[in-house]
Design a protein around this motif. Structure first.
Motif, mmCIF file in Angstrom:
data_model
loop_
_atom_site.group_PDB
_atom_site.id
_atom_site.type_symbol
_atom_site.label_atom_id
_atom_site.label_comp_id
_atom_site.label_asym_id
_atom_site.label_seq_id
_atom_site.Cartn_x
_atom_site.Cartn_y
_atom_site.Cartn_z
ATOM 1 N N CYS A 2 1.102 -1.165 0.002
ATOM 2 C CA CYS A 2 -0.099 -0.043 0.025
ATOM 3 C C CYS A 2 0.949 1.205 -0.167
ATOM 4 O O CYS A 2 1.199 1.737 1.095
ATOM 5 C CB CYS A 2 -0.903 -0.128 1.249
ATOM 6 N N ARG A 3 1.175 1.662 -1.093
ATOM 7 C CA ARG A 3 2.030 2.659 -1.174
ATOM 8 C C ARG A 3 1.677 4.160 -0.706
ATOM 9 O O ARG A 3 2.472 4.923 -0.491
ATOM 10 C CB ARG A 3 2.794 2.946 -2.650
ATOM 11 N N ASN A 4 0.348 4.220 -0.366
ATOM 12 C CA ASN A 4 -0.370 5.382 -0.176
ATOM 13 C C ASN A 4 -0.297 5.720 1.670
ATOM 14 O O ASN A 4 -0.687 6.684 2.123
ATOM 15 C CB ASN A 4 -1.646 5.718 -0.532
ATOM 16 N N ILE A 5 0.236 4.475 2.201
ATOM 17 C CA ILE A 5 0.290 4.386 3.625
ATOM 18 C C ILE A 5 1.535 5.134 4.127
ATOM 19 O O ILE A 5 2.612 4.543 3.619
ATOM 20 C CB ILE A 5 -0.010 3.298 4.297
ATOM 21 N N LYS A 6 1.601 6.246 4.702
ATOM 22 C CA LYS A 6 2.721 6.851 5.131
ATOM 23 C C LYS A 6 3.192 6.042 6.479
ATOM 24 O O LYS A 6 2.202 5.533 7.214
ATOM 25 C CB LYS A 6 2.414 8.288 5.581
ATOM 26 N N THR A 7 4.589 6.163 6.839
ATOM 27 C CA THR A 7 4.898 5.742 8.134
ATOM 28 C C THR A 7 4.517 6.651 9.251
ATOM 29 O O THR A 7 4.481 7.896 9.197
ATOM 30 C CB THR A 7 6.515 5.699 8.060
ATOM 31 N N LEU A 8 4.048 6.048 10.471
ATOM 32 C CA LEU A 8 3.531 6.685 11.207
ATOM 33 C C LEU A 8 4.237 6.553 12.402
ATOM 34 O O LEU A 8 3.786 6.789 13.581
ATOM 35 C CB LEU A 8 2.134 6.020 11.699
ATOM 36 N N ALA A 23 -6.845 6.448 8.800
ATOM 37 C CA ALA A 23 -6.872 6.440 7.178
ATOM 38 C C ALA A 23 -5.765 5.568 6.677
ATOM 39 O O ALA A 23 -6.179 4.932 5.666
ATOM 40 C CB ALA A 23 -6.084 7.833 6.875
ATOM 41 N N ALA A 24 -4.615 4.927 7.672
ATOM 42 C CA ALA A 24 -4.006 3.969 7.258
ATOM 43 C C ALA A 24 -4.651 2.469 7.118
ATOM 44 O O ALA A 24 -4.451 1.847 6.249
ATOM 45 C CB ALA A 24 -2.612 3.755 7.910
ATOM 46 N N ALA A 25 -5.503 2.347 8.222
ATOM 47 C CA ALA A 25 -6.377 1.145 8.192
ATOM 48 C C ALA A 25 -7.438 1.007 7.046
ATOM 49 O O ALA A 25 -7.280 -0.109 6.496
ATOM 50 C CB ALA A 25 -6.864 0.979 9.481
ATOM 51 N N LYS A 31 -7.120 -2.284 0.199
ATOM 52 C CA LYS A 31 -6.328 -3.041 -0.857
ATOM 53 C C LYS A 31 -6.324 -4.543 -0.424
ATOM 54 O O LYS A 31 -6.338 -5.141 -1.531
ATOM 55 C CB LYS A 31 -4.682 -2.802 -0.246
ATOM 56 N N VAL A 32 -6.625 -5.120 0.651
ATOM 57 C CA VAL A 32 -6.647 -6.453 1.001
ATOM 58 C C VAL A 32 -8.224 -6.919 0.292
ATOM 59 O O VAL A 32 -8.174 -8.094 -0.282
ATOM 60 C CB VAL A 32 -6.614 -6.795 2.490
ATOM 61 N N SER A 33 -9.114 -6.261 0.550
ATOM 62 C CA SER A 33 -10.545 -6.610 0.224
ATOM 63 C C SER A 33 -10.818 -6.456 -1.129
ATOM 64 O O SER A 33 -11.561 -6.930 -1.908
ATOM 65 C CB SER A 33 -11.523 -5.797 0.734
ATOM 66 N N ALA A 49 -13.058 -4.365 10.155
ATOM 67 C CA ALA A 49 -12.069 -4.795 9.864
ATOM 68 C C ALA A 49 -11.254 -3.345 9.920
ATOM 69 O O ALA A 49 -10.126 -3.370 10.503
ATOM 70 C CB ALA A 49 -11.799 -5.250 8.356
ATOM 71 N N VAL A 50 -11.781 -2.265 9.450
ATOM 72 C CA VAL A 50 -10.910 -1.086 9.580
ATOM 73 C C VAL A 50 -10.913 -0.465 11.103
ATOM 74 O O VAL A 50 -9.704 -0.331 11.518
ATOM 75 C CB VAL A 50 -11.837 -0.098 8.951
ATOM 76 N N GLU A 51 -11.703 -0.731 11.756
ATOM 77 C CA GLU A 51 -11.715 -0.551 13.309
ATOM 78 C C GLU A 51 -10.580 -1.331 13.862
ATOM 79 O O GLU A 51 -9.910 -0.935 14.738
ATOM 80 C CB GLU A 51 -12.935 -0.658 14.118
ATOM 81 N N ARG A 52 -10.509 -2.698 13.716
ATOM 82 C CA ARG A 52 -9.586 -3.497 14.248
ATOM 83 C C ARG A 52 -8.249 -3.279 13.666
ATOM 84 O O ARG A 52 -7.249 -3.348 14.494
ATOM 85 C CB ARG A 52 -9.964 -5.041 13.971
ATOM 86 N N VAL A 53 -7.995 -3.041 12.635
ATOM 87 C CA VAL A 53 -6.764 -2.448 12.150
ATOM 88 C C VAL A 53 -6.125 -1.273 12.749
ATOM 89 O O VAL A 53 -4.941 -1.149 13.218
ATOM 90 C CB VAL A 53 -6.627 -2.691 10.611
ATOM 91 N N ALA A 54 -7.031 -0.180 12.807
ATOM 92 C CA ALA A 54 -6.628 1.011 13.409
ATOM 93 C C ALA A 54 -6.313 0.672 14.870
ATOM 94 O O ALA A 54 -5.556 1.256 15.408
ATOM 95 C CB ALA A 54 -7.929 1.876 13.357
#
Length: 68
Positions: A2-8, A23-25, A31-33, A49-54
């Motif tokens: 996911c090239r759009n995810i920046k290092t946090l 936003a990263a989640a 991407k995965v789905s 899934a977004v909430e769990r990944v976040a």
């Protein structure tokens, strides 16, 4: 992947907000789905899934020890 995810983490990010982690989640789950916007029958699973990944992202960032 996911090239759009920046290092946090420092030193790449001074501060990280809940919005940054969400936003990263969201990018990751998209991407995965393969869905930018899931159909109504998949929306609950997608949002969960977004909430769990976040949450996992927040846990990871708070646990990291950055040296130097």
């Amino acid at each position: 992947m996911c090239r759009n995810i920046k290092t946090l983490r420092p030193p790449y990010a001074e501060t990280v907000t809940e919005d940054d982690m969400r936003a990263a989640a969201l990018q990751y789950v998209r991407k995965v789905s393969g869905f930018r916007h899931p159909a109504a029958h998949n929306a609950e699973a997608f949002d969960k899934a977004v909430e769990r990944v976040a949450a996992a992202t927040g846990e990871l960032l708070s646990s990291l020890v950055v040296r130097g």
